[in-house]
Design a protein around this motif. Structure first.
Motif, short mmCIF file in Angstrom:
data_model
loop_
_atom_site.label_atom_id
_atom_site.label_comp_id
_atom_site.label_asym_id
_atom_site.label_seq_id
_atom_site.Cartn_x
_atom_site.Cartn_y
_atom_site.Cartn_z
N TYR A 154 16.85 13.90 15.53
CA TYR A 154 16.01 12.71 15.47
C TYR A 154 14.53 13.08 15.43
O TYR A 154 13.70 12.31 14.92
CB TYR A 154 16.30 11.80 16.66
N HIS A 155 14.18 14.22 15.97
CA HIS A 155 12.78 14.68 15.97
C HIS A 155 12.30 14.88 14.54
O HIS A 155 11.23 14.39 14.15
CB HIS A 155 12.69 15.97 16.78
N THR A 156 13.11 15.56 13.73
CA THR A 156 12.73 15.79 12.33
C THR A 156 12.73 14.47 11.55
O THR A 156 11.83 14.22 10.73
CB THR A 156 13.71 16.78 11.67
N ALA A 157 13.71 13.61 11.81
CA ALA A 157 13.76 12.31 11.13
C ALA A 157 12.51 11.50 11.44
O ALA A 157 11.91 10.88 10.54
CB ALA A 157 15.01 11.55 11.55
N ALA A 158 12.06 11.52 12.70
CA ALA A 158 10.85 10.79 13.08
C ALA A 158 9.62 11.37 12.39
O ALA A 158 8.74 10.63 11.94
CB ALA A 158 10.68 10.84 14.59
N GLU A 159 9.58 12.69 12.27
CA GLU A 159 8.44 13.34 11.62
C GLU A 159 8.33 12.91 10.16
O GLU A 159 7.23 12.67 9.64
CB GLU A 159 8.61 14.86 11.72
N ILE A 160 9.46 12.77 9.49
CA ILE A 160 9.47 12.33 8.09
C ILE A 160 9.03 10.87 7.99
O ILE A 160 8.27 10.49 7.09
CB ILE A 160 10.86 12.54 7.47
N ALA A 161 9.50 10.03 8.93
CA ALA A 161 9.10 8.62 8.93
C ALA A 161 7.59 8.48 9.08
O ALA A 161 6.96 7.64 8.43
CB ALA A 161 9.81 7.87 10.04
N LEU A 162 6.99 9.34 9.90
CA LEU A 162 5.54 9.25 10.12
C LEU A 162 4.75 9.60 8.86
O LEU A 162 3.61 9.16 8.70
CB LEU A 162 5.12 10.16 11.28
N TYR A 163 5.35 10.37 7.98
CA TYR A 163 4.70 10.70 6.71
C TYR A 163 4.34 9.42 5.97
O TYR A 163 3.24 9.28 5.40
CB TYR A 163 5.62 11.57 5.86
N TYR A 164 5.26 8.45 5.99
CA TYR A 164 5.00 7.16 5.34
C TYR A 164 4.11 6.27 6.19
O TYR A 164 3.11 5.73 5.72
CB TYR A 164 6.32 6.44 5.05
N TYR A 165 4.44 6.13 7.47
CA TYR A 165 3.74 5.16 8.30
C TYR A 165 2.28 5.55 8.56
O TYR A 165 1.42 4.68 8.71
CB TYR A 165 4.49 4.94 9.61
N ASP A 166 1.97 6.83 8.60
CA ASP A 166 0.58 7.24 8.81
C ASP A 166 -0.30 6.84 7.63
O ASP A 166 -1.45 6.43 7.81
CB ASP A 166 0.49 8.75 9.05
N LYS A 167 0.23 6.93 6.42
CA LYS A 167 -0.55 6.51 5.25
C LYS A 167 -0.78 5.00 5.28
O LYS A 167 -1.88 4.52 5.00
CB LYS A 167 0.18 6.91 3.97
N ALA A 168 0.25 4.25 5.62
CA ALA A 168 0.13 2.79 5.68
C ALA A 168 -0.84 2.38 6.78
O ALA A 168 -1.66 1.46 6.60
CB ALA A 168 1.50 2.16 5.92
N TYR A 169 -0.79 3.08 7.90
CA TYR A 169 -1.68 2.77 9.02
C TYR A 169 -3.13 3.05 8.66
O TYR A 169 -4.03 2.24 8.94
CB TYR A 169 -1.26 3.60 10.23
N ALA A 170 -3.39 4.18 8.02
CA ALA A 170 -4.76 4.53 7.65
C ALA A 170 -5.35 3.49 6.69
O ALA A 170 -6.52 3.11 6.82
CB ALA A 170 -4.79 5.92 7.00
N TYR A 171 -4.53 3.02 5.78
CA TYR A 171 -4.99 2.00 4.83
C TYR A 171 -5.31 0.70 5.56
O TYR A 171 -6.34 0.06 5.32
CB TYR A 171 -3.91 1.75 3.77
N GLY A 172 -4.44 0.31 6.50
CA GLY A 172 -4.66 -0.92 7.25
C GLY A 172 -5.92 -0.85 8.10
O GLY A 172 -6.67 -1.83 8.20
N LEU A 173 -6.18 0.30 8.72
CA LEU A 173 -7.37 0.46 9.55
C LEU A 173 -8.63 0.37 8.70
O LEU A 173 -9.64 -0.22 9.10
CB LEU A 173 -7.32 1.79 10.29
N GLU A 174 -8.57 0.93 7.51
CA GLU A 174 -9.72 0.90 6.59
C GLU A 174 -10.06 -0.54 6.20
O GLU A 174 -11.24 -0.88 6.02
CB GLU A 174 -9.39 1.72 5.34
#
Length: 342
Positions: A290-310
């Motif tokens: 699950y650790h690796t699966a979560a790391e892959i999920a963050l690849y997507y969510y971090d980009k979406a989060y950065a855009y939203g914060l901007e």
């Protein structure tokens, strides 16, 4: 029979029982929090009467209603007397019309003192939407990337005596493709709004109110427009924590959940994630990693989060970086920062 306004009803709701005499189906779609469903007609009976009203007219529909309700009258009175406080009881239907009026007449005849909500549930809903726009709160928005432990910190703030609105708890959804996993079924938007309004009424508007930064849609429900506009312009504090802590938090949340639900959640973000990343994530799930699966999920969510914060429209954004995750200490730091912002 006394008629009361929605505001009066809300002020008395903690002292007197409130009966919702609409059908179970109407109640299920949305109801005043704390109201007791006390249906004059069943779902099926309401359909019969409505059909008769359209095809044969009001008089025959009323006669049918009396025929259906007659055998229930004694039980209505017995049940209401058990619920009443000092012979007083509040009730409402959809518009404050025949259903609540008929039930109030029955209760009054039996010696109770009924109070009928003027305008019914419809008037209450109008008040709810008006309050979302007009009732201003000193909101403090807590923001941070997925897995930053924002909800955990908000709960710690509440333990420390600070005012918190937990939108995800009200919505039964954590706000992402994975958000429904491990949660109860979501309410419809209408009832989510009622729950949010109830929480707002419980708060002291002279003190800060902490809330998590969310998209307007939380799963299948939507934050009401007036309240959403307040959130958009409220001061925002954005936190960051080490990547290891984020992965630990996500792993703790989702380990033990149904792998099929996790797989479906990954597949819903396939386009954003990319085919190779999806394949790696699904493989990790199959292996229990699950650790690796979560790391892959963050690849997507971090980009979406950065855009939203901007794109955030807050009048004030403060960035606070933590090199640890200890929710109690972080809650103290953040609430102090929120006070300084005032």
């Amino acid at each position: 029979m006394q008629k009361i306004t929605p505001a009066d009803m809300l002020a008395q709701k903690s002292q007197l029982p409130l009966l919702d005499v609409r059908t179970p189906a109407e109640y299920e779609r949305g109801h005043i929090p704390g109201a007791i469903n006390f249906p004059l007609f069943s779902n099926e009976e309401r359909v019969i009467i409505g059909t008769l009203y359209k095809k044969k007219g009001k008089n025959l529909a009323v006669e049918k209603g009396l025929e259906l309700v007659g055998p229930k009258l004694a039980q209505f009175v017995k049940s209401a007397k058990k619920l009443a406080v000092n012979q007083e009881i509040m009730l409402h239907c959809w518009r404050g019309g025949m259903r609540s009026g008929s039930m109030a007449w029955l209760f009054e005849t039996a010696g109770l003192r009924p109070k009928v909500l003027q305008g019914g549930y419809k008037a209450y809903r109008q008040l709810v939407h008006r309050d979302f726009s007009e009732r201003k709160l000193p909101l403090k928005v807590l923001s941070g990337a997925t897995g930053s432990g924002k909800t955990i910190i908000l709960h710690e703030m509440a333990k420390q005596g600070h005012q918190v609105i937990d939108l995800e708890k009200l919505a039964n959804h954590k706000g992402s493709s994975f958000g429904a996993i491990g949660e109860d079924p979501q309410p419809v938007t209408e009832h989510f709004e009622n729950l949010l309004h109830q929480r707002i009424l419980e708060l002291d508007p002279s003190r800060p109110v902490w809330i998590e930064n969310e998209s307007r849609g939380i799963g299948s429900v939507y934050i009401p427009q007036g309240f959403w506009e307040q959130m958009q312009t409220a001061p925002l504090i954005n936190i960051s924590i080490p990547q290891k802590n984020r992965l630990d938090i996500l792993t703790q949340i989702y380990t033990g959940e149904d792998p099929a639900l996790l797989q479906a959640a990954f597949e819903r973000i396939k386009k954003k994630l990319g085919g190779q990343n999806l394949k790696k994530a699904l493989q990790a799930l199959q292996e229990g990693d699950y650790h690796t699966a979560a790391e892959i999920a963050l690849y997507y969510y971090d980009k979406a989060y950065a855009y939203g914060l901007e794109k955030n429209k807050s009048r004030s954004i403060e960035m606070i970086d933590f090199d640890y995750f200890e929710a109690d200490k972080m809650a103290q730091v953040l609430t102090l920062a929120g006070q300084a912002e005032n």
